[in-house]
Design an enzyme around this catalytic site. Structure first.
Site, PDB file in Angstrom:
ATOM      1  CB  THR A 124      -0.900   0.001   1.261  1.00  0.00           C
ATOM      2  OG1 THR A 124      -1.466   1.300   1.429  1.00  0.00           O
ATOM      3  CG2 THR A 124      -0.117  -0.329   2.532  1.00  0.00           C
ATOM      4  CG  ASP A 125      -1.188   4.964  -0.882  1.00  0.00           C
ATOM      5  OD1 ASP A 125      -1.682   4.342   0.090  1.00  0.00           O
ATOM      6  OD2 ASP A 125      -1.834   5.825  -1.527  1.00  0.00           O
ATOM      7  CD  GLU A 126      -3.124   3.657   4.648  1.00  0.00           C
ATOM      8  OE1 GLU A 126      -2.844   3.592   5.850  1.00  0.00           O
ATOM      9  OE2 GLU A 126      -4.282   3.680   4.224  1.00  0.00           O
ATOM     10  CE1 TYR A 149      -3.278  -2.509   6.004  1.00  0.00           C
ATOM     11  CE2 TYR A 149      -3.002  -0.180   5.484  1.00  0.00           C
ATOM     12  CZ  TYR A 149      -3.182  -1.487   5.072  1.00  0.00           C
ATOM     13  OH  TYR A 149      -3.235  -1.781   3.730  1.00  0.00           O
ATOM     14  CB  SER A 152       1.518  -4.600  10.141  1.00  0.00           C
ATOM     15  OG  SER A 152       0.401  -4.240   9.360  1.00  0.00           O
ATOM     16  CE  LYS A 153      -0.162  -4.588   3.192  1.00  0.00           C
ATOM     17  NZ  LYS A 153      -0.618  -5.937   2.726  1.00  0.00           N
ATOM     18  CG  ASN A 178      -7.224   5.402  -0.157  1.00  0.00           C
ATOM     19  OD1 ASN A 178      -6.056   5.756  -0.015  1.00  0.00           O
ATOM     20  ND2 ASN A 178      -8.075   5.331   0.856  1.00  0.00           N
ATOM     21  NE  ARG A 213      -6.058   8.410   3.214  1.00  0.00           N
ATOM     22  CZ  ARG A 213      -5.496   9.265   4.066  1.00  0.00           C
ATOM     23  NH1 ARG A 213      -5.022  10.431   3.628  1.00  0.00           N
ATOM     24  NH2 ARG A 213      -5.408   8.980   5.351  1.00  0.00           N
ATOM     25  CG  ASP A 271      -8.390  13.817  12.383  1.00  0.00           C
ATOM     26  OD1 ASP A 271      -8.786  12.934  11.591  1.00  0.00           O
ATOM     27  OD2 ASP A 271      -7.527  14.666  12.070  1.00  0.00           O
ATOM     28  N   PRO A 273      -6.635   9.164  15.198  1.00  0.00           N
ATOM     29  CG  PRO A 273      -6.535   7.998  17.222  1.00  0.00           C
ATOM     30  CD  PRO A 273      -7.345   8.119  15.964  1.00  0.00           C
TER      31      PRO A 273
HETATM   32  P1  NAD Z   1      -9.976  -6.916   2.856  1.00  0.00           P
HETATM   33  O1  NAD Z   1      -9.899  -6.630   4.306  1.00  0.00           O
HETATM   34  O2  NAD Z   1     -11.221  -6.614   2.104  1.00  0.00           O
HETATM   35  O3  NAD Z   1      -9.668  -8.476   2.614  1.00  0.00           O
HETATM   36  C1  NAD Z   1      -8.659  -9.160   3.275  1.00  0.00           C
HETATM   37  C2  NAD Z   1      -8.885 -10.657   3.061  1.00  0.00           C
HETATM   38  O4  NAD Z   1      -7.808 -11.366   3.688  1.00  0.00           O
HETATM   39  C3  NAD Z   1     -10.173 -11.180   3.691  1.00  0.00           C
HETATM   40  O5  NAD Z   1     -10.843 -12.023   2.783  1.00  0.00           O
HETATM   41  C4  NAD Z   1      -9.702 -11.981   4.904  1.00  0.00           C
HETATM   42  O6  NAD Z   1     -10.556 -13.051   5.246  1.00  0.00           O
HETATM   43  C5  NAD Z   1      -8.348 -12.468   4.415  1.00  0.00           C
HETATM   44  N1  NAD Z   1      -7.418 -12.785   5.509  1.00  0.00           N
HETATM   45  C6  NAD Z   1      -7.149 -12.024   6.597  1.00  0.00           C
HETATM   46  N2  NAD Z   1      -6.240 -12.647   7.374  1.00  0.00           N
HETATM   47  C7  NAD Z   1      -5.923 -13.813   6.755  1.00  0.00           C
HETATM   48  C8  NAD Z   1      -5.027 -14.874   7.051  1.00  0.00           C
HETATM   49  N3  NAD Z   1      -4.296 -14.862   8.169  1.00  0.00           N
HETATM   50  N4  NAD Z   1      -4.950 -15.907   6.198  1.00  0.00           N
HETATM   51  C9  NAD Z   1      -5.715 -15.937   5.067  1.00  0.00           C
HETATM   52  N5  NAD Z   1      -6.579 -14.960   4.729  1.00  0.00           N
HETATM   53  C10 NAD Z   1      -6.679 -13.909   5.566  1.00  0.00           C
HETATM   54  O7  NAD Z   1      -8.733  -6.185   2.210  1.00  0.00           O
HETATM   55  P2  NAD Z   1      -8.568  -5.501   0.784  1.00  0.00           P
HETATM   56  O8  NAD Z   1      -9.031  -4.117   0.863  1.00  0.00           O
HETATM   57  O9  NAD Z   1      -9.106  -6.407  -0.253  1.00  0.00           O
HETATM   58  O10 NAD Z   1      -6.970  -5.462   0.691  1.00  0.00           O
HETATM   59  C11 NAD Z   1      -6.261  -6.535   0.108  1.00  0.00           C
HETATM   60  C12 NAD Z   1      -4.782  -6.229   0.167  1.00  0.00           C
HETATM   61  O11 NAD Z   1      -4.515  -5.016  -0.520  1.00  0.00           O
HETATM   62  C13 NAD Z   1      -4.259  -6.037   1.584  1.00  0.00           C
HETATM   63  O12 NAD Z   1      -2.977  -6.615   1.665  1.00  0.00           O
HETATM   64  C14 NAD Z   1      -4.165  -4.526   1.752  1.00  0.00           C
HETATM   65  O13 NAD Z   1      -3.153  -4.174   2.647  1.00  0.00           O
HETATM   66  C15 NAD Z   1      -3.837  -4.103   0.330  1.00  0.00           C
HETATM   67  N6  NAD Z   1      -4.271  -2.748  -0.055  1.00  0.00           N
HETATM   68  C16 NAD Z   1      -5.582  -2.372   0.070  1.00  0.00           C
HETATM   69  C17 NAD Z   1      -5.977  -1.107  -0.376  1.00  0.00           C
HETATM   70  C18 NAD Z   1      -7.412  -0.639  -0.292  1.00  0.00           C
HETATM   71  O14 NAD Z   1      -7.696   0.504  -0.640  1.00  0.00           O
HETATM   72  N7  NAD Z   1      -8.353  -1.472   0.120  1.00  0.00           N
HETATM   73  C19 NAD Z   1      -5.042  -0.242  -0.936  1.00  0.00           C
HETATM   74  C20 NAD Z   1      -3.718  -0.658  -1.031  1.00  0.00           C
HETATM   75  C21 NAD Z   1      -3.355  -1.921  -0.610  1.00  0.00           C
HETATM   76  O1  TDX Z   2     -15.751   7.114   8.540  1.00  0.00           O
HETATM   77  C1  TDX Z   2     -14.714   7.529   7.984  1.00  0.00           C
HETATM   78  N1  TDX Z   2     -14.549   8.877   7.852  1.00  0.00           N
HETATM   79  C2  TDX Z   2     -13.443   9.434   7.290  1.00  0.00           C
HETATM   80  O2  TDX Z   2     -13.321  10.659   7.190  1.00  0.00           O
HETATM   81  C3  TDX Z   2     -13.693   6.658   7.469  1.00  0.00           C
HETATM   82  C4  TDX Z   2     -13.832   5.171   7.577  1.00  0.00           C
HETATM   83  C5  TDX Z   2     -12.590   7.235   6.901  1.00  0.00           C
HETATM   84  N2  TDX Z   2     -12.455   8.585   6.823  1.00  0.00           N
HETATM   85  C6  TDX Z   2     -11.251   9.161   6.172  1.00  0.00           C
HETATM   86  C7  TDX Z   2      -9.932   8.584   6.630  1.00  0.00           C
HETATM   87  C8  TDX Z   2      -9.099   8.684   5.384  1.00  0.00           C
HETATM   88  O3  TDX Z   2      -8.531   9.982   5.275  1.00  0.00           O
HETATM   89  O4  TDX Z   2     -11.354   8.826   4.785  1.00  0.00           O
HETATM   90  C9  TDX Z   2     -10.085   8.490   4.245  1.00  0.00           C
HETATM   91  C10 TDX Z   2     -10.137   7.064   3.720  1.00  0.00           C
HETATM   92  O5  TDX Z   2     -10.259   6.211   4.842  1.00  0.00           O
HETATM   93  P1  TDX Z   2     -10.304   4.613   4.695  1.00  0.00           P
HETATM   94  O6  TDX Z   2     -11.371   4.248   3.728  1.00  0.00           O
HETATM   95  O7  TDX Z   2     -10.346   4.039   6.052  1.00  0.00           O
HETATM   96  O8  TDX Z   2      -8.921   4.317   3.956  1.00  0.00           O
HETATM   97  P2  TDX Z   2      -7.414   4.682   4.363  1.00  0.00           P
HETATM   98  O9  TDX Z   2      -7.237   4.842   5.804  1.00  0.00           O
HETATM   99  O10 TDX Z   2      -6.964   5.792   3.467  1.00  0.00           O
HETATM  100  O11 TDX Z   2      -6.710   3.301   3.919  1.00  0.00           O
HETATM  101  C11 TDX Z   2      -7.108   2.632   2.716  1.00  0.00           C
HETATM  102  O12 TDX Z   2      -6.221   2.856   1.681  1.00  0.00           O
HETATM  103  C12 TDX Z   2      -4.963   2.239   1.756  1.00  0.00           C
HETATM  104  C13 TDX Z   2      -7.268   1.138   2.940  1.00  0.00           C
HETATM  105  O13 TDX Z   2      -8.161   0.915   4.008  1.00  0.00           O
HETATM  106  C14 TDX Z   2      -5.963   0.469   3.203  1.00  0.00           C
HETATM  107  O14 TDX Z   2      -6.123  -0.943   3.299  1.00  0.00           O
HETATM  108  C15 TDX Z   2      -5.060   0.766   2.076  1.00  0.00           C
HETATM  109  O15 TDX Z   2      -3.784   0.248   2.335  1.00  0.00           O
END
Ligand code: NAD
Ligand code: TDX
Length: 340
Positions: A124-126, A149, A152-153, A178, A213, A271, A273
């Site tokens: 992730t970009d985070e 989070y 850990s990534k 995102n 984002r 906000d 944290p």
């Molecule tokens: P998600 O939370 O929707 O899905 C995660 C999946 O992993 C779930 O199906 C869960 O059951 C499975 N899982 C969790 N722990 C596990 C384990 N120990 N063994 C096997 N399966 C397990 O997440 P997502 O949004 O689909 O993200 C997928 C990947 O992309 C993650 O690695 C996340 O860090 C990365 N990512 C997400 C975003 C985003 O915007 N959602 C952006 C950048 C990177």
């Molecule tokens: O209720 C909310 N209100 C709000 O203002 C939530 C859930 C989020 N936010 C803000 C926080 C962030 O600035 O919106 C932005 C987006 O929040 P999230 O959807 O929680 O995403 P973010 O924290 O940016 O992280 C996401 O992008 C990178 C994914 O959850 C991660 O898995 C990914 O790595």
């Protein structure tokens, strides 16, 4: 090709599996997923009947199980499995360390032992931390994670890179901004906002709403990962971003406009944290070296996403009960939002 996709029942993983079954109908896909609260096999009903698709419930940290799966001659591992929500990592960090760090290391060990030909770590970009008002993250930007989070990534990225340098493992890392689109769990901003608005409930915006984002439609990310799988260079990191930066307030304003809902449904809450102020990806490397480009504009993607949640109410209705409501209460009550 035979692929082991971990975390394939989550948001991006399930979209990726559906994308691969459509674009590579002769590939065999094994989906290993623990089915945490975020895993949902309903995302994959259309894949379930395919003879090219197998689901195995299990943990990436279960070395015996992963060995057994890899013994069936898997060509590549793509690791989506993770705890993925920043707010949950603030409430309870432990699972993030176990799955995102230890789980990834165990998966890497198994793939190394079985000499798997490709290993893609989905990151992730985070991991880069927070930007000021200008500049973008490149692949050489220093890692500076700020949440449990993202820490850990970042750890997993470094371990994956170490396996490349030390053991010559064919590891590649993607760092995406995102994602949004169908099947995203409604704890993340966009699906939370859209589903709350469909019920005329308030949309909580953290802080002043000016955090930025960089938004990418999930199938554009799937296409980029497919390119990395086939054309990516071992040991490399690829940033993936579509260039649609938006403040959270502007994004929710667009959603309100597209859904015909009033601004009064926005509720500013306390906000998050350690809330990172701005993310922005420089995707030049994947564009220039692998020929990727995003296909979906933010406006098109938002319309498609709103349309999907509007027509798949049963999918999110089932989620928004039990555990979800307990989490919602825990996360939002302290931020000053009353009730769901
Ligand atoms: P998600 O939370 O929707 O899905 C995660 C999946 O992993 C779930 O199906 C869960 O059951 C499975 N899982 C969790 N722990 C596990 C384990 N120990 N063994 C096997 N399966 C397990 O997440 P997502 O949004 O689909 O993200 C997928 C990947 O992309 C993650 O690695 C996340 O860090 C990365 N990512 C997400 C975003 C985003 O915007 N959602 C952006 C950048 C990177
Ligand atoms: O209720 C909310 N209100 C709000 O203002 C939530 C859930 C989020 N936010 C803000 C926080 C962030 O600035 O919106 C932005 C987006 O929040 P999230 O959807 O929680 O995403 P973010 O924290 O940016 O992280 C996401 O992008 C990178 C994914 O959850 C991660 O898995 C990914 O790595």
């Amino acid at each position: 090709m035979k692929l082991l996709i971990t975390g394939g029942a989550g948001f991006i993983g399930s979209n990726f599996i559906l994308f691969m079954l459509e674009h590579h109908p002769d590939y065999d896909i094994i989906n290993l997923d623990k089915l945490t609260y975020a895993g949902n096999l309903e995302n994959l009903v259309s894949a379930a009947g395919s003879r090219h698709y197998t689901f195995i419930r299990g943990d990436i940290a279960d070395a015996k199980l992963v060995h057994d799966i890899l013994d069936t001659r898997v060509d590549a591992v793509i690791n989506f499995a993770a705890e993925s929500h920043v707010d949950r990592s603030i409430l309870e960090p432990a699972a993030f360390i176990t799955t995102n760090i230890l789980g990834t290391q165990i998966l890497l060990d198994c793939a190394r032992e079985k000499r798997v030909g490709r290993f893609i770590q989905i990151s992730t970009d985070e991991v880069y931390g927070s930007l000021g008002p200008s500049g973008r993250f490149s692949e050489t930007t220093c890692l500076h994670p700020n949440s449990p989070y993202s820490a850990s990534k970042a750890s997993a990225d470094m371990i994956a890179h170490a396996y490349y340098e030390t053991f010559g493992m064919p590891v590649m890392i993607t760092r995406t901004s995102n994602n949004y689109g169908p099947y995203q769990f409604p704890e993340k901003l966009l699906p939370l906002a859209v589903t709350n608005l469909l019920e005329d409930r308030p949309v909580p915006i953290y802080g002043d709403g000016m955090n930025v984002r960089d938004w990418i439609f999930v199938t554009d990310n799937a296409e980029a990962i497919d390119l990395v799988l086939h054309k990516g260079k071992e040991g490399e990191v690829y940033n993936i971003g579509a260039g649609y930066e938006s403040t959270n307030k502007a994004l929710i304003d667009s959603v309100l406009r597209l859904m015909g809902k009033p601004e009064s449904l926005i509720t500013y809450v306390k906000d998050r944290p350690g809330h990172d102020r701005r993310y922005a990806i420089d995707p030049s490397k994947i564009i220039n070296e692998l020929g990727w480009s995003p296909r979906t504009s933010l406006d098109q993607g938002l319309k498609a996403t709103i349309d999907w949640y509007s027509t798949h109410r049963a999918w999110w209705d089932r989620i928004k009960s039990g555990e979800y409501l307990a989490y919602y209460e825990k996360n939002y009550a302290v931020k000053g939002l009353k009730g769901y």
